[in-house]
Design a protein around this motif. Structure first.
Motif, PDB file in Angstrom:
ATOM      1  N   LEU A  64       0.808  -1.220   0.000  1.00  0.00           N
ATOM      2  CA  LEU A  64       0.000   0.000   0.000  1.00  0.00           C
ATOM      3  C   LEU A  64       0.839   1.267   0.000  1.00  0.00           C
ATOM      4  O   LEU A  64       0.310   2.351  -0.203  1.00  0.00           O
ATOM      5  N   GLY A  65       2.142   1.146   0.227  1.00  0.00           N
ATOM      6  CA  GLY A  65       2.955   2.345   0.374  1.00  0.00           C
ATOM      7  C   GLY A  65       2.758   2.899   1.777  1.00  0.00           C
ATOM      8  O   GLY A  65       2.157   2.254   2.634  1.00  0.00           O
ATOM      9  N   PHE A  66       3.255   4.110   2.007  1.00  0.00           N
ATOM     10  CA  PHE A  66       3.148   4.659   3.360  1.00  0.00           C
ATOM     11  C   PHE A  66       3.366   6.155   3.349  1.00  0.00           C
ATOM     12  O   PHE A  66       3.885   6.724   2.395  1.00  0.00           O
ATOM     13  N   ILE A  67       2.968   6.759   4.450  1.00  0.00           N
ATOM     14  CA  ILE A  67       3.226   8.164   4.734  1.00  0.00           C
ATOM     15  C   ILE A  67       4.020   8.172   6.038  1.00  0.00           C
ATOM     16  O   ILE A  67       3.626   7.525   7.014  1.00  0.00           O
ATOM     17  N   GLY A  68       5.141   8.869   6.041  1.00  0.00           N
ATOM     18  CA  GLY A  68       5.952   8.931   7.258  1.00  0.00           C
ATOM     19  C   GLY A  68       7.365   8.459   7.016  1.00  0.00           C
ATOM     20  O   GLY A  68       7.833   8.379   5.877  1.00  0.00           O
ATOM     21  N   SER A  69       8.037   8.106   8.090  1.00  0.00           N
ATOM     22  CA  SER A  69       9.419   7.671   8.028  1.00  0.00           C
ATOM     23  C   SER A  69       9.565   6.417   7.172  1.00  0.00           C
ATOM     24  O   SER A  69       8.705   5.528   7.197  1.00  0.00           O
ATOM     25  N   LYS A  70      10.667   6.330   6.439  1.00  0.00           N
ATOM     26  CA  LYS A  70      10.921   5.176   5.566  1.00  0.00           C
ATOM     27  C   LYS A  70      11.097   3.889   6.359  1.00  0.00           C
ATOM     28  O   LYS A  70      10.680   2.819   5.925  1.00  0.00           O
ATOM     29  N   LEU A 108       3.763   5.841  12.196  1.00  0.00           N
ATOM     30  CA  LEU A 108       3.769   6.796  13.295  1.00  0.00           C
ATOM     31  C   LEU A 108       5.102   6.717  14.035  1.00  0.00           C
ATOM     32  O   LEU A 108       5.853   5.761  13.885  1.00  0.00           O
ATOM     33  N   SER A 109       5.391   7.702  14.840  1.00  0.00           N
ATOM     34  CA  SER A 109       6.634   7.680  15.613  1.00  0.00           C
ATOM     35  C   SER A 109       6.323   7.270  17.045  1.00  0.00           C
ATOM     36  O   SER A 109       5.217   7.455  17.535  1.00  0.00           O
ATOM     37  N   SER A 110       7.347   6.695  17.685  1.00  0.00           N
ATOM     38  CA  SER A 110       7.207   6.277  19.080  1.00  0.00           C
ATOM     39  C   SER A 110       8.537   6.464  19.791  1.00  0.00           C
ATOM     40  O   SER A 110       9.585   6.125  19.245  1.00  0.00           O
TER      41      SER A 110
END
Length: 135
Positions: A64-70, A108-110
């Motif tokens: 699906l691909g992504f939005i955010g960090s690689k 997302l980031s954590s």
């Protein structure tokens, strides 16, 4: 456990044949599809990646691909070397993607996890208003 990874791929292939419904599988696959999805550490054996890609192809799945960090996983070795990889993803059949064409996967980031949480956003398509044209 890398030695048992083939069991996961066999399970996905089995699931493919249990239904003809559109489907999506999402989470930590603990594998990459190419060297561009890894930075640092030892080089990943090509046969591991090939087995994963072969499973994706066999199941008729698309990323699906992504939005955010690689990268979705970060590990800091005791020697200070940082290893980053994209281990987490969402894969779906073309039929699923046609049902949810606006779906977006967010990395997302954590600050407490070594994996990035995944968030799948399903947006409702805006219906086109029918306009009547008077001539």
């Amino acid at each position: 456990d890398t030695v048992k990874r083939h069991e996961s791929w066999a399970k996905l292939k089995h699931l493919k044949h249990t239904s003809s419904l559109p489907w999506l599988v999402m989470g930590d696959f603990n594998e990459i599809i190419g060297l561009s999805e890894k930075e640092g550490g030892c080089t990943r054996p090509k046969k591991q990646m090939v087995a994963f890609v072969s499973t994706i192809d066999h199941c008729g799945l698309c990323d699906l691909g992504f939005i955010g960090s690689k990268f979705t996983w970060i590990y800091q070795t005791t020697s200070g070397v940082q290893i980053r990889e994209r281990l987490d993803r969402a894969l779906a059949t073309l039929e699923w993607m046609s049902l949810y064409p606006t779906a977006k996967l967010h990395h997302l980031s954590s600050s407490v996890l070594d994996h990035s949480p995944l968030s799948l956003h399903l947006f409702q398509q805006k219906k086109k208003k029918k306009t009547s044209k008077n001539f």
